[in-house]
Design a protein around this motif. Structure first.
Motif, short mmCIF file in Angstrom:
data_model
loop_
_atom_site.label_atom_id
_atom_site.label_comp_id
_atom_site.label_asym_id
_atom_site.label_seq_id
_atom_site.Cartn_x
_atom_site.Cartn_y
_atom_site.Cartn_z
N TYR A 131 -2.37 -6.89 -1.58
CA TYR A 131 -0.62 -7.15 -2.28
C TYR A 131 -0.59 -6.09 -3.33
O TYR A 131 0.61 -5.43 -3.61
CB TYR A 131 -0.49 -8.55 -2.71
CG TYR A 131 0.82 -8.73 -3.23
CD1 TYR A 131 2.22 -8.63 -2.84
CD2 TYR A 131 0.78 -9.01 -4.64
CE1 TYR A 131 3.36 -8.79 -3.34
CE2 TYR A 131 2.08 -9.22 -5.28
CZ TYR A 131 3.13 -9.18 -4.86
OH TYR A 131 4.42 -9.39 -5.53
N ASN A 132 -1.26 -6.26 -4.30
CA ASN A 132 -1.38 -5.25 -5.57
C ASN A 132 -1.42 -3.61 -4.86
O ASN A 132 -0.53 -2.81 -5.61
CB ASN A 132 -2.61 -5.56 -6.28
CG ASN A 132 -2.48 -6.84 -6.90
OD1 ASN A 132 -1.35 -7.30 -6.97
ND2 ASN A 132 -3.76 -7.27 -7.25
N ASP A 133 -2.07 -3.24 -3.84
CA ASP A 133 -2.02 -1.87 -3.56
C ASP A 133 -0.59 -1.64 -2.86
O ASP A 133 -0.10 -0.58 -3.21
CB ASP A 133 -3.09 -1.81 -2.41
CG ASP A 133 -4.37 -1.77 -3.02
OD1 ASP A 133 -4.88 -1.63 -4.43
OD2 ASP A 133 -5.43 -1.90 -2.06
N LEU A 134 -0.19 -2.36 -2.30
CA LEU A 134 1.11 -2.36 -1.57
C LEU A 134 2.35 -2.05 -2.75
O LEU A 134 3.15 -1.20 -2.60
CB LEU A 134 1.49 -3.12 -0.65
CG LEU A 134 0.76 -2.99 0.65
CD1 LEU A 134 1.16 -4.25 1.54
CD2 LEU A 134 1.31 -2.01 1.65
N LYS A 135 2.22 -3.15 -3.66
CA LYS A 135 3.11 -2.98 -4.68
C LYS A 135 3.04 -1.57 -5.46
O LYS A 135 3.96 -1.37 -5.97
CB LYS A 135 3.05 -4.24 -5.41
CG LYS A 135 3.98 -4.49 -6.74
CD LYS A 135 3.90 -5.92 -7.19
CE LYS A 135 2.64 -5.93 -8.19
NZ LYS A 135 2.55 -7.11 -9.08
#
Length: 485
Positions: A468-472
């Motif tokens: 999720y953090n990577d995509l954000k």
């Protein structure tokens, strides 16, 4: 190729592949809504029967050569020309086969109008063969920008043709014209954009290499297509064309996320992973990251779609398609596994194990007999539930060898994707039962979407998953670049 260079190439390739898939599908989605309101489920069912034939035969046309060319590090013009000649020979041969057997196919389904429909829609086999080599060259170069242009133009122009004909009362022929025109326009666009032209030189050396690797991919692909189309074949043969139309519509909406994301992953991950196949540690790291990120997006989107299925169908295409809404949640769950299958199978291809690829396909198709039998003897819903179970079993087959050789086992993959499905389930349950509110579906659908997005962001922020953090981070950087421009 430097690490940063590979990362940038992967991101750009993924971005353009996503644009190719979702923009063209977005155009098709809007056009599909208009056509579904103008046409009946039975007319969609008739064209669905024609597409079963095309889908199976197009697997013969490629003969696994595109996969072999992409994997070959030093592919040259001899390989491309050989591939082109084989593709065209197979497509013409198969089209004449379809042309002359169309009465038998129509008789099998008990619909005489299929004779002419099959002859016309079968032309797609030849036109798609003309674009196969162009597509392969662009995929090998991870150049999806050109493919995107061709896809959007063909989707838009063919859609307009289909709408005009449907509005003018041509019925199922509007859908047939749309399908054939899209293939023609896409092929012409690729030839103009890519500007590779064959010199018709056939190389026995190239053929020997391409066929040596590709024939197993051909058989595997045919098995996969046959079993995918078998579900539609069962519905088309043992139920009515109207029911098939409902089923294909529900699959169409499920495919907006799963199959399209699967296509993106297949197109980008295979050439990228193949380019670093000599660096095992780096390849395994990329393999795991692709699975975690891809399945995060897939699980959330597919379960979200399952949650809003009924209000969405009623708002977009009307109550005459309500049966499709009851099929959609089960299809979403089943198809959410498609990208996971694709990534693991891509690793087999990267490792050069097309033999295992074929063996696995045979094992999975034996398993898939059970859901098909359920569809024939019990009912459609039993078939859909059975396909979910078969999909889970197939995952463990697909991931066994790569897990053993690379140390990223099936259970490690399950641990990586389980949080994704947990979040997706929470989101789906938070919005699913809102459909029972005593208000218009036009009010329920936006309420579901808003609440679903809120619940997703809240849970994702609380769990702080790496994917999720990577995509954000990627999304934020993208918006930052756009803002600066």
């Amino acid at each position: 190729m430097a690490k940063e260079s590979l990362k940038n190439k992967t991101i750009k390739g993924t971005a353009w592949s996503a644009a190719d898939t979702f923009l063209s599908q977005g155009v098709s989605f809007v056009i599909g809504i208009i056509l579904a309101r103008l046409l009946s489920p039975e007319e969609y069912g008739l064209i669905g029967l024609c597409l079963i034939v095309n889908a199976v035969l197009e697997g013969f046309v490629d003969s696994g050569f595109s996969t072999a060319v992409i994997r070959k590090v030093d592919a040259n013009d001899n390989d491309y020309n050989t591939m082109f000649i084989v593709n065209m020979f197979m497509s013409i041969l198969l089209y004449f086969g379809v042309f002359f057997t169309s009465p038998l196919i129509a008789d099998f389904f008990g619909r005489a109008e299929l004779i002419d429909l099959i002859k016309i829609t079968g032309l797609v086999i030849i036109f798609n063969a003309l674009s196969l080599t162009q597509n392969t060259i662009l995929v090998k170069r991870v150049n999806f920008k050109a493919k995107t242009k061709a896809s959007i133009v063909s989707a838009l122009l063919s859609g307009v043709i289909g709408i005009v004909l449907a509005y003018s009362g041509f019925g199922v022929w509007a859908l047939a014209a749309q399908i054939v025109c899209r293939s023609i326009i896409n092929t012409l666009s690729l030839w103009v954009i890519n500007r590779w032209f064959p010199n018709f030189s056939f190389s026995k050396t190239s053929f020997k290499y391409l066929w040596g690797f590709g024939w197993k991919m051909l058989v595997s692909g045919l098995l996969d297509r046959l079993w995918q189309e078998a579900y539609q074949l069962v519905v088309g043969k043992f139920y009515s064309p109207a029911t098939l139309g409902q089923y294909t519509r529900s699959k169409h909406y499920a495919a907006l996320f799963s199959s399209n994301l699967n296509k993106i992953v297949m197109q980008v991950s295979y050439p990228v992973l193949a380019s670093i196949q000599q660096d095992k540690e780096r390849m395994v790291s990329a393999y795991r990251k692709i699975i975690k990120t891809t399945m995060f997006v897939t699980a959330i989107c597919m379960l979200f779609l399952a949650g809003i299925s009924e209000p969405m169908i009623r708002v977009l295409i009307g109550d005459k398609w309500l049966q499709a809404a009851s099929f959609l949640p089960l299809i979403c769950i089943s198809m959410s596994l498609y990208p996971l299958h694709a990534i693991n199978l891509n690793m087999l291809k990267v490792m050069g194990r097309s033999d295992l690829f074929l063996i696995y396909e045979i094992l999975k198709k034996i398993i898939a007999i059970a859901p098909i039998c359920l569809g024939i003897f019990v009912g459609i819903y039993a078939m859909l539930i059975g396909s979910i179970v078969a999909g889970i079993m197939s995952f463990f087959i697909n991931s066994w060898y790569t897990g053993k050789k690379l140390g990223y086992t099936s259970w490690k993959q399950v641990k990586d994707i389980a949080p994704n499905y947990a979040i997706g389930t929470i989101v789906a349950l938070s919005i699913y039962f809102l459909k029972y509110l005593p208000i218009s579906p036009f009010a329920i659908l936006p309420i579901q979407i808003i609440i679903g997005i809120f619940v997703f962001v809240f849970v994702a922020e609380m769990t702080k998953l790496q994917q999720y953090n990577d995509l954000k981070e990627i999304v934020c950087k993208g918006f930052s670049k756009i803002w600066k421009k």
